[in-house]
Scaffold this motif. Structure first.
Motif, short mmCIF file in Angstrom:
data_model
loop_
_atom_site.label_atom_id
_atom_site.label_comp_id
_atom_site.label_asym_id
_atom_site.label_seq_id
_atom_site.Cartn_x
_atom_site.Cartn_y
_atom_site.Cartn_z
N SER A 95 0.82 -1.22 0.00
CA SER A 95 0.00 0.00 0.00
C SER A 95 0.85 1.27 0.00
O SER A 95 0.85 2.03 0.97
N CYS A 100 -2.04 3.75 -3.15
CA CYS A 100 -3.00 3.04 -2.30
C CYS A 100 -4.42 3.51 -2.60
O CYS A 100 -4.71 4.71 -2.60
N ASP A 101 -5.32 2.54 -2.85
CA ASP A 101 -6.70 2.92 -3.12
C ASP A 101 -7.51 2.97 -1.82
O ASP A 101 -7.07 2.50 -0.76
N THR A 104 -8.35 -0.46 -0.03
CA THR A 104 -7.24 -1.03 0.73
C THR A 104 -7.01 -0.27 2.02
O THR A 104 -6.83 -0.87 3.09
N PHE A 105 -7.05 1.05 1.93
CA PHE A 105 -6.85 1.87 3.13
C PHE A 105 -7.91 1.56 4.18
O PHE A 105 -7.60 1.34 5.36
N ASP A 151 6.38 0.80 0.56
CA ASP A 151 5.24 0.01 0.08
C ASP A 151 4.29 -0.41 1.19
O ASP A 151 3.45 -1.29 1.01
N ARG A 152 4.37 0.22 2.37
CA ARG A 152 3.53 -0.15 3.50
C ARG A 152 2.91 1.09 4.17
O ARG A 152 2.75 1.13 5.38
N ALA A 154 -0.20 2.49 4.38
CA ALA A 154 -1.42 2.31 5.18
C ALA A 154 -1.14 1.46 6.41
O ALA A 154 -1.59 1.77 7.52
#
Length: 254
Positions: A95, A100-101, A104-105, A151-152, A154
């Motif tokens: 995310s 991030c969409d 996903t959040f 890449d993390r 959220a």
């Protein structure tokens, strides 16, 4: 490893069918506690219960606040007291902030934070009934809470807000002998981590080799690395310990 004395205690675990949650459930049981597992995987839960001296499974969908309440209600109905809560359940999707969409959040914050918030609410409700014996809450943290990898985003935010929740509970409920601490887990080959890396074309062996080259102490964490700390935090030996960040990360500090 010296086991803590958890005889007579009732400990609730969110996400107790896999990874560190399952290992903790089995360790708490070995130390004498009754363990209540909140999860939605009934088959996996039944396997865990076979290894527990005294245990209960309560189907718990963490997106549903009523399910979170029900987990503690069922635990109290059976055992008449609740002494500990280990919040292990969490998800770790890729995310990055720039991609991030919303779905996903929302999923990450619901499972990792909202469910934990309302589980802690229920834990406090029932621990109050213990009087001066209070209770112990352990929130599963991550080194990602201090900024996190790209890449993390959220996930990092969800673990960061748990730090605030931990400190809030510690400051405001110590007078009721309800304590809360933040156990920072390191890079561990959990089922979720392995599945993610496999989807990216990396095997378990490759993952462990890469991690060993990155982590200061030279290897990934294993489930057993956390068990002594967890049993200590749930025991009366840590009765005066609250508001602490307990790091077991092989020296990792993202």
């Amino acid at each position: 490893m010296v086991s803590a004395d958890l005889n007579g205690k009732v400990i609730v675990i969110s996400g107790g069918t896999k990874g560190v949650g399952r290992a903790a459930a089995e360790e708490f049981s070995r130390c004498g506690a009754a363990v209540v597992i909140g999860d939605k995987d009934k088959v996996a839960a039944e396997e865990v219960l076979k290894n527990l001296g005294d245990g209960l499974f309560v189907y718990t969908e963490l997106h549903n606040v009523e399910n979170c309440k029900n987990l503690f209600e069922k635990a109290y109905e059976k055992y008449k007291h609740i002494d500990g809560f280990f919040n292990y359940a969490g998800i770790t999707p890729v995310s990055p902030l720039d991609t991030c969409d919303e779905e996903t959040f929302d999923d990450v914050m619901t499972v990792n934070f909202k469910a934990c918030f309302f589980c802690c609410q229920q834990a406090i409700k029932y621990m109050r009934l213990n009087g001066k014996n209070g209770g112990s809450i352990v929130l599963t943290g991550s080194a990602h809470a201090w900024g996190g990898q790209k890449d993390r985003a959220a996930y990092a935010c969800s673990k960061g807000v748990l730090l605030t929740l931990m400190e809030h509970i510690a400051h405001n409920y110590a007078s009721e002998h309800i304590r809360c601490n933040y156990l920072t887990l390191g890079w561990t080959p959990t089922e979720g981590e392995v599945a993610l890396r496999n989807s990216q074309g990396e095997s378990v062996e490759q993952l462990k080799k890469r991690a060993a080259s990155i982590l200061p102490m030279g290897r990934m964490l294993e489930y057993q690395d956390y068990l002594a700390a967890l049993s200590y935090l749930m025991s009366d030996n840590s009765a005066m310990m609250t508001g602490s960040i307990f790091r077991i990360t092989a020296g990792e500090y993202i």
